[in-house]
Motif scaffolding. Structure first.
Motif, short mmCIF file in Angstrom:
data_model
loop_
_atom_site.label_atom_id
_atom_site.label_comp_id
_atom_site.label_asym_id
_atom_site.label_seq_id
_atom_site.Cartn_x
_atom_site.Cartn_y
_atom_site.Cartn_z
N GLY A 10 20.15 -5.73 6.60
CA GLY A 10 19.64 -5.86 7.95
C GLY A 10 18.13 -5.88 7.98
N PHE A 11 17.56 -5.58 9.15
CA PHE A 11 16.12 -5.59 9.36
C PHE A 11 15.58 -4.18 9.14
N MET A 12 14.41 -4.09 8.47
CA MET A 12 13.82 -2.80 8.14
C MET A 12 12.31 -2.89 8.27
N LEU A 13 11.69 -1.74 8.45
CA LEU A 13 10.25 -1.62 8.48
C LEU A 13 9.78 -1.24 7.07
N ARG A 14 8.82 -1.98 6.53
CA ARG A 14 8.33 -1.72 5.18
C ARG A 14 6.88 -1.29 5.23
N CYS A 15 6.57 -0.24 4.49
CA CYS A 15 5.20 0.24 4.36
C CYS A 15 4.81 0.10 2.89
N VAL A 16 3.79 -0.70 2.63
CA VAL A 16 3.40 -1.03 1.26
C VAL A 16 2.25 -0.12 0.84
N GLY A 17 2.35 0.40 -0.41
CA GLY A 17 1.26 1.18 -0.99
C GLY A 17 1.42 2.68 -0.85
N ARG A 18 2.17 3.15 0.14
CA ARG A 18 2.34 4.59 0.36
C ARG A 18 3.51 4.80 1.32
N ALA A 19 3.94 6.04 1.40
CA ALA A 19 4.99 6.39 2.37
C ALA A 19 4.38 6.49 3.77
N LEU A 20 5.22 6.33 4.76
CA LEU A 20 4.76 6.40 6.14
C LEU A 20 4.41 7.85 6.49
N PRO A 21 3.18 8.13 6.95
CA PRO A 21 2.80 9.50 7.31
C PRO A 21 3.76 10.06 8.37
N PRO A 22 4.07 11.38 8.30
CA PRO A 22 5.02 11.97 9.25
C PRO A 22 4.59 11.83 10.71
N ASP A 23 3.27 11.96 11.00
CA ASP A 23 2.84 11.86 12.40
C ASP A 23 3.06 10.47 12.97
N ILE A 24 2.81 9.46 12.15
CA ILE A 24 3.05 8.09 12.62
C ILE A 24 4.54 7.83 12.75
N ALA A 25 5.35 8.37 11.81
CA ALA A 25 6.80 8.20 11.89
C ALA A 25 7.34 8.82 13.17
N PRO A 59 -3.24 -7.40 -8.69
CA PRO A 59 -3.33 -8.11 -9.96
C PRO A 59 -2.00 -8.06 -10.69
N GLU A 60 -1.82 -9.02 -11.62
CA GLU A 60 -0.55 -9.09 -12.35
C GLU A 60 -0.38 -7.85 -13.20
N GLY A 61 0.84 -7.29 -13.17
CA GLY A 61 1.15 -6.11 -13.98
C GLY A 61 0.94 -4.80 -13.25
N VAL A 62 0.34 -4.81 -12.04
CA VAL A 62 0.11 -3.58 -11.29
C VAL A 62 1.32 -3.30 -10.39
N ALA A 63 1.88 -2.11 -10.49
CA ALA A 63 3.06 -1.76 -9.71
C ALA A 63 2.67 -1.46 -8.27
N ARG A 64 3.42 -2.03 -7.32
CA ARG A 64 3.18 -1.78 -5.90
C ARG A 64 4.35 -0.98 -5.36
N TYR A 65 4.02 0.08 -4.67
CA TYR A 65 5.02 0.98 -4.08
C TYR A 65 5.32 0.50 -2.68
N SER A 66 6.62 0.50 -2.32
CA SER A 66 7.05 0.11 -0.97
C SER A 66 8.11 1.10 -0.50
N ALA A 67 7.96 1.51 0.76
CA ALA A 67 8.94 2.40 1.39
C ALA A 67 9.57 1.68 2.57
N TYR A 68 10.89 1.83 2.71
CA TYR A 68 11.63 1.11 3.73
C TYR A 68 12.25 2.11 4.71
N TYR A 69 12.18 1.74 6.01
CA TYR A 69 12.64 2.63 7.08
C TYR A 69 13.45 1.84 8.10
#
Length: 534
Positions: A42-57, A81-91
């Motif tokens: 389905g449809f989800m909200l994605r935050c790239v680079g870090r987890a969603l702060p609790p106050d914004i959530a 850049p190539e080879g750098v891992a990117r963190y993504s959190a889905y809500y």
């Protein structure tokens, strides 16, 4: 809907960002938010680079963490850049749940719709299969008829006469593909004739009266088995294929590229000619095995009303074996009480120069591709111009029109014989003599005794050192020098025989020795045996 999905997701993201209070912005979170669609999820909200702060959530309302992951992104797929891992959190949020309820699993719906459309299309096609086959057959027949009409109107075509007899008389035959693809500056195509007689029991009747009689006149002058010889690149293969093409086109109801064509009805057309399909099909068993299979099919399946086209059968194996197979094939056809019409091209002139190999028969005729030998001065001038073109950066040393004389344009002067004077191996011919030949591409009665291979190799652009070595070995072979160098001397043979006899005597002496004898006695016995053998 699926195509408009990116715009819809961008609007939902903007709605989610507007819900974040201004006091909580400025930490870069809103720039890394996006709404994504995951099939089956389905449809989800994605935050790239870090987890969603609790106050914004909390401000977004009903924000539920689903999962997170890290991925390696190349510069083409992301900003990192190539080879750098990117963190993504889905809500899951209230907005994404509402979107999922409204839109649903859109990709699955698309797949289901495609499958439904294909099922319906298959059902309609199968229910109307007979009608579709009839329509396709009509369209194909119209296309073929229109193509034959355009071909007939292209010029210099004639209406063939098909008859239920066994004689054939084709005058001025040309190869249709060669004529269609030949450049205008290359000159006109040289037409050729083919005549063969029939066998007893075949009717030569037709419904065309005087025209039939005129065309059939002289057809009985040639045997039904035509053995075509001639130098390399003199047009043997094109001659065979042009006659076969006229016969085939006449049977499909087409005009033929000839001046006149008196063609008997044939039941089969057998071929053994080189093609790319043969090369691919012979990878498992080899090209020679494929050739033998084709010729075996001819021998086992041809009748007196068949057409057999054989080009260079017997090559690809030992020369003696190739000559024997070709001679046996020709003898098999000639001894048949109702021989087929056979066109056989070969470089094995042994089969026509020796009646012990292929006896002369009324069913056999011998044709060769005519040539013209230029005067020595003209040959030297031809070679000088060719060397100048090579020195000036000519492509591969080839001459205009592939090094061939423009077809249909004969030079003034006396013509050479259909073949060459003398017999093979009478004397050595140099590369200069090969360059003096002009191919006329005209099939005439006779037998060729030379291949002019050096001329063909020179036109193909082989290095001069290769041609010089070939000429050197040819000169040695003319005087018996090649065989003398390759065969061992009589003294060397005798010496090897004596050495082998001595070795056998020593082995026999070792086998007869008493194992209980001393080493000194055994060595003395072996030396005595060796001395006697020498």
């Amino acid at each position: 809907m699926y195509r408009r999905l990116p715009d819809l997701l961008e609007k939902v993201r903007e709605t989610v960002v507007r819900k974040i209070p201004r006091v909580l912005r400025g930490r870069g979170v809103e720039d890394n938010l996006s709404v994504v669609y995951l099939p089956k999820t389905g449809f989800m909200l994605r935050c790239v680079g870090r987890a969603l702060p609790p106050d914004i959530a909390d401000e977004l309302g009903e924000c539920e963490f689903a999962f997170d992951k890290s991925s390696d992104l190349s510069p083409e797929r992301g900003v990192e850049p190539e080879g750098v891992a990117r963190y993504s959190a889905y809500y899951f949020t209230a907005a994404t749940r509402e979107l999922s309820d409204a839109v649903g699993d859109v990709l699955s719906d698309v797949h289901d719709l495609e499958a439904s459309i294909l099922r319906d299309l298959r059902r309609r096609v199968l229910s109307n299969s007979r009608l579709l086959r009839d329509v396709a057959s009509c369209v194909a027949e119209m296309d073929a008829t229109a193509s034959l009409a355009v071909f007939a109107a292209s010029g210099n075509m004639c209406r063939p006469i098909l008859h239920d007899g066994t004689e054939m008389n084709v005058v001025g035959a040309r190869h249709p593909l060669q004529e269609a693809t030949r450049a205008p500056e290359a000159g006109a195509i040289v037409p050729n004739d083919f005549r063969c007689g029939g066998w007893s029991g075949g009717s030569n009747g037709s419904n065309d009266g005087e025209r039939t009689d005129a065309l059939s006149t002289g057809a009985s002058s040639g045997g039904r088995i035509a053995v075509v010889t001639g130098p390399n690149q003199s047009g043997k293969s094109v001659y065979l294929k042009s006659i076969a093409a006229c016969v085939f086109l006449a049977h499909v109801g087409s005009f033929v590229p000839a001046t006149s064509a008196f063609v008997p009805l044939v039941d089969r057309v057998f071929t053994r000619v080189g093609s790319s399909a043969d090369s691919v099909g012979s990878l498992a068993g080899g090209s020679f095995a494929a050739d033998c299979a084709r010729v075996a099919q001819m021998c086992n399946g041809c009748t007196g009303r068949s057409l057999c086209v054989v080009d260079e059968f017997g090559k690809g194996t030992a020369t003696a074996d190739g000559v024997g197979l070709l001679a046996g094939f020709l003898r098999f056809l000639a001894r048949s009480p109702t021989p087929p019409i056979a066109l056989v091209a070969t470089h094995f002139t042994e089969i026509v120069s020796d009646e012990a190999i292929v006896p002369k028969s009324e069913s056999t005729q011998f044709l060769t591709m005519r040539i013209h030998l230029r005067r020595p001065a003209a040959a030297d001038d031809h070679r000088r111009r060719r060397d100048e073109r090579r020195a000036n950066g000519g492509t591969g040393g080839k001459e205009p029109n592939g090094g061939k004389e423009p077809a249909g344009k004969r030079r003034k002067g006396s013509f050479g014989s259909p073949g060459s004077s003398g017999s093979p191996g009478q004397h050595h011919r140099s590369a200069c003599e090969d360059e003096s030949v002009v191919f006329l591409y005209r099939a005439v009665p006779g037998v060729s005794s030379r291949a002019y291979s050096l001329r063909c190799a020179s036109d193909a652009g082989l290095p001069g050192s290769v041609l010089a070595r070939c000429e050197e070995l040819a000169a040695m072979d003319a005087g018996g020098g090649v065989r003398a160098r390759l065969e061992p001397a009589a003294g060397a043979v005798a010496a090897r025989a004596r050495g082998a006899a001595r070795d056998r005597a020593v082995v026999a002496a070792l086998a007869a020795l008493d194992p209980t004898r001393s080493f000194e006695d055994a060595r003395a016995a072996i030396e005595e045996v060796t001395r006697r053998a020498v």
